[in-house]
Design an enzyme around this catalytic site. Structure first.
Site, PDB file in Angstrom:
ATOM      1  N   GLY A  48      50.204  50.035   5.358  1.00  0.00           N
ATOM      2  CA  GLY A  48      50.710  51.399   5.271  1.00  0.00           C
ATOM      3  C   GLY A  48      51.522  51.883   6.451  1.00  0.00           C
ATOM      4  N   GLU A  59      46.444  45.002   7.135  1.00  0.00           N
ATOM      5  CA  GLU A  59      47.173  44.291   6.075  1.00  0.00           C
ATOM      6  C   GLU A  59      48.606  44.826   5.971  1.00  0.00           C
ATOM      7  OE1 GLU A  59      44.834  45.287   2.667  1.00  0.00           O
ATOM      8  OE2 GLU A  59      43.062  44.244   3.399  1.00  0.00           O
ATOM      9  N   PRO A  60      49.425  44.647   6.976  1.00  0.00           N
ATOM     10  CA  PRO A  60      50.778  45.195   6.913  1.00  0.00           C
ATOM     11  C   PRO A  60      51.681  44.390   5.971  1.00  0.00           C
ATOM     12  CG  PRO A  60      50.498  43.859   8.881  1.00  0.00           C
ATOM     13  CD  PRO A  60      49.159  43.903   8.211  1.00  0.00           C
ATOM     14  N   GLY A  61      52.386  45.106   5.110  1.00  0.00           N
ATOM     15  CA  GLY A  61      53.366  44.443   4.240  1.00  0.00           C
ATOM     16  C   GLY A  61      54.752  44.844   4.695  1.00  0.00           C
ATOM     17  N   ARG A 116      63.367  50.175  -6.048  1.00  0.00           N
ATOM     18  CA  ARG A 116      62.731  51.211  -5.228  1.00  0.00           C
ATOM     19  C   ARG A 116      63.412  52.589  -5.316  1.00  0.00           C
ATOM     20  NH1 ARG A 116      62.136  51.292  -0.327  1.00  0.00           N
ATOM     21  NH2 ARG A 116      59.971  51.914  -0.189  1.00  0.00           N
ATOM     22  N   TYR A 174      60.666  55.016  -6.772  1.00  0.00           N
ATOM     23  CA  TYR A 174      60.023  55.878  -5.761  1.00  0.00           C
ATOM     24  C   TYR A 174      60.978  56.896  -5.162  1.00  0.00           C
ATOM     25  CZ  TYR A 174      57.054  51.655  -5.050  1.00  0.00           C
ATOM     26  OH  TYR A 174      56.245  50.567  -5.185  1.00  0.00           O
ATOM     27  N   CYS A 231      71.702  49.079 -18.204  1.00  0.00           N
ATOM     28  CA  CYS A 231      71.788  50.088 -19.256  1.00  0.00           C
ATOM     29  C   CYS A 231      70.677  51.134 -19.146  1.00  0.00           C
ATOM     30  CB  CYS A 231      71.726  49.409 -20.607  1.00  0.00           C
ATOM     31  SG  CYS A 231      73.349  49.226 -21.281  1.00  0.00           S
ATOM     32  N   GLU A 232      70.519  51.679 -17.991  1.00  0.00           N
ATOM     33  CA  GLU A 232      69.619  52.797 -17.694  1.00  0.00           C
ATOM     34  C   GLU A 232      70.341  53.533 -16.575  1.00  0.00           C
ATOM     35  OE1 GLU A 232      66.421  53.118 -18.927  1.00  0.00           O
ATOM     36  OE2 GLU A 232      66.332  51.152 -19.892  1.00  0.00           O
ATOM     37  N   TYR A 271      59.204  44.741  -1.188  1.00  0.00           N
ATOM     38  CA  TYR A 271      59.199  45.274  -2.549  1.00  0.00           C
ATOM     39  C   TYR A 271      60.619  45.336  -3.123  1.00  0.00           C
ATOM     40  CZ  TYR A 271      54.699  46.556  -0.561  1.00  0.00           C
ATOM     41  OH  TYR A 271      53.491  46.503   0.090  1.00  0.00           O
TER      42      TYR A 271
HETATM   43  N1  PLP Z   1      46.868  46.312   1.470  1.00  0.00           N
HETATM   44  C1  PLP Z   1      46.666  46.760   0.212  1.00  0.00           C
HETATM   45  C2  PLP Z   1      45.293  46.675  -0.361  1.00  0.00           C
HETATM   46  C3  PLP Z   1      47.732  47.281  -0.535  1.00  0.00           C
HETATM   47  O1  PLP Z   1      47.532  47.713  -1.779  1.00  0.00           O
HETATM   48  C4  PLP Z   1      49.032  47.329   0.056  1.00  0.00           C
HETATM   49  C5  PLP Z   1      50.186  47.871  -0.679  1.00  0.00           C
HETATM   50  O2  PLP Z   1      50.164  48.234  -1.808  1.00  0.00           O
HETATM   51  C6  PLP Z   1      49.186  46.838   1.359  1.00  0.00           C
HETATM   52  C7  PLP Z   1      48.084  46.347   2.042  1.00  0.00           C
HETATM   53  C8  PLP Z   1      50.519  46.849   2.054  1.00  0.00           C
HETATM   54  O3  PLP Z   1      51.030  48.114   2.219  1.00  0.00           O
HETATM   55  P1  PLP Z   1      52.346  48.317   3.107  1.00  0.00           P
HETATM   56  O4  PLP Z   1      53.391  47.422   2.537  1.00  0.00           O
HETATM   57  O5  PLP Z   1      52.672  49.755   2.972  1.00  0.00           O
HETATM   58  O6  PLP Z   1      51.972  47.934   4.498  1.00  0.00           O
END
Ligand code: PLP
Length: 401
Positions: A220, A261-263, A300, A304, A330-331, A358
């Protein structure tokens, strides 16, 4: 730009467009920022693979010492394929069939469960023989957008905090090895206070679960998408979090590990979607710029209302004009409304920034249009890491009667 304009133009010339381009060193830089900020804690980082699962990206992330968080059993298998060891893999399930959790246990990875129903099945199957984590829904509203807020009282994710007694009963009855307490409250969280509230809540819970040795705060962390936006202030989070952990140790004698858990934080800014301008369509009120891509490649903005900076790579010094940049699907698939961009001409190359997270991962072959190729810039080299889909690929899985 972490990849120069010239390099992006070269990638487009070599591999064609639409094209996803990633920069390995940017991912490494973001990882080090996290590791440095939380150095005072016993911290581990699990890259949330859902943001981007290309195997070469996963291999790079493994090579820099980061572990991995997977949201499906196939992501777990991709992680193993990319060389992660089971003890570097975390599987965070939500609303899955119990058989998927059993498969994760067979593969020997860490498991986090988000419902009492699956937790009870787990208790019956494994008792205290396999450590387990639980995702708690803390009833905290956080995140940049309702679609990416996941910890509030109306969210499907996690065991609601008000059901803690039932959780306690299950854990005690079956002698479970409850190792991890987890929350993930949302994406694009800029306020440090959200993490601090989460930690306080989980540490309170840790008091009633003596087997807990890990607090998992999820992902997050925000990265800037708009010109004046700021990244999450990691130091502002790290200081109070470290203090809360130190106080807990002081009071209880227990040392806890913290997991993240950074994405997006790791891969968003490392990625670009390169497109070619196919059509300029001036009207009385709006000048549309059509590109050879659409919501099938980068959803995205439509999903969003996300903002992606757009640069005109082939006319970067042109006079600014106002455009509506739109896709070929076509949207209604507008990438940007009333956006000022250096004068755009048919054939120009437009780069969508911050497209690493994403982006490709949510791409589809809607309108029977193929998904783009992916390229990784690493050590000054441009490596193709996924070939462009072809018409034959669209036929591959179909069985004509
Ligand atoms: N961990 C969990 C359980 C998630 O559902 C997500 C995103 O949906 C993430 C980590 C990664 O979030 P972000 O990409 O915002 O760091």
């Amino acid at each position: 730009m972490s990849v120069s304009r010239e390099e992006l133009i070269r990638a487009a010339a070599t591999f064609g467009t639409p094209l996803y381009v990633y920069h390995a060193e940017s991912i490494t830089g973001q990882y080090h920022k996290l590791a440095d900020a939380f150095a005072a804690l016993d911290a581990r980082f699990f890259y949330a693979a859902k943001a981007l699962t290309n195997l070469s990206i996963l291999k790079h992330i493994r090579s820099i010492g980061c572990s991995i968080d997977c949201s499906s059993i196939n992501e777990v298998k991709l992680a193993l394929h990319a060389g992660f060891a089971p003890d570097q893999i975390l599987y965070t399930s939500n609303s899955v069939a119990f058989s998927e959790i059993q498969e994760a246990v067979t593969l020997g990875v860490s498991v986090t469960i988000d419902s009492l129903s699956n937790l009870e099945k787990f208790a019956i199957a494994y008792g205290g023989h396999y450590p387990v984590g639980v995702r708690i829904r803390p009833n905290i509203m956080a995140g940049g957008n309702t679609k990416i807020s996941t910890g509030h009282a109306g969210s499907k994710f996690g065991i609601p905090i008000e059901r803690v007694e039932s959780l306690q009963q299950l854990v005690t009855t079956y002698g479970m090895q409850l190792r991890t307490l987890h929350i993930h409250t949302g994406s694009e969280i800029s306020e440090a206070s959200v993490f601090v509230r989460g930690v306080e809540l989980l540490l309170e819970l840790a008091n009633i679960f003596p087997t807990v040795s890990v607090i998992d705060l999820g992902g997050g962390f925000k990265v800037p998408y708009r010109p004046n936006e700021k990244e999450t202030d990691l130091v502002a989070i790290a200081q109070p979090v470290a203090k809360a952990f130190a106080d807990f140790t002081h009071k209880t004698g227990r040392q806890l590990q913290v997991w993240f858990e950074p994405g997006k934080y790791l891969v968003a800014q490392a990625g670009y979607l390169l497109t070619t301008v196919t059509v300029i369509k001036p009207t009385d009120t709006i000048c549309f710029v059509g590109v050879n891509s659409g919501l099938n490649h980068l959803i995205r903005p439509m999903f969003y209302e996300a903002y992606h900076n757009i640069s005109n790579l082939t006319n970067s010094e042109g006079a600014l004009h106002c455009y509506q940049v739109t896709g070929n699907i076509c949207e209604t698939d507008d990438f940007a409304l009333a956006r000022e961009i250096p004068e755009v001409r048919e054939g120009d190359l437009l780069a969508f920034h911050n497209a690493g997270a994403y982006g490709f991962e949510m791409a589809s072959s809607y309108n029977a249009r193929v998904r783009p190729a992916e390229v990784l810039c690493i050590n000054g080299q441009q490596q193709i890491i996924r070939r462009r889909e072809s018409f034959d690929d669209l036929l591959t899985l179909q069985i004509m009667m």
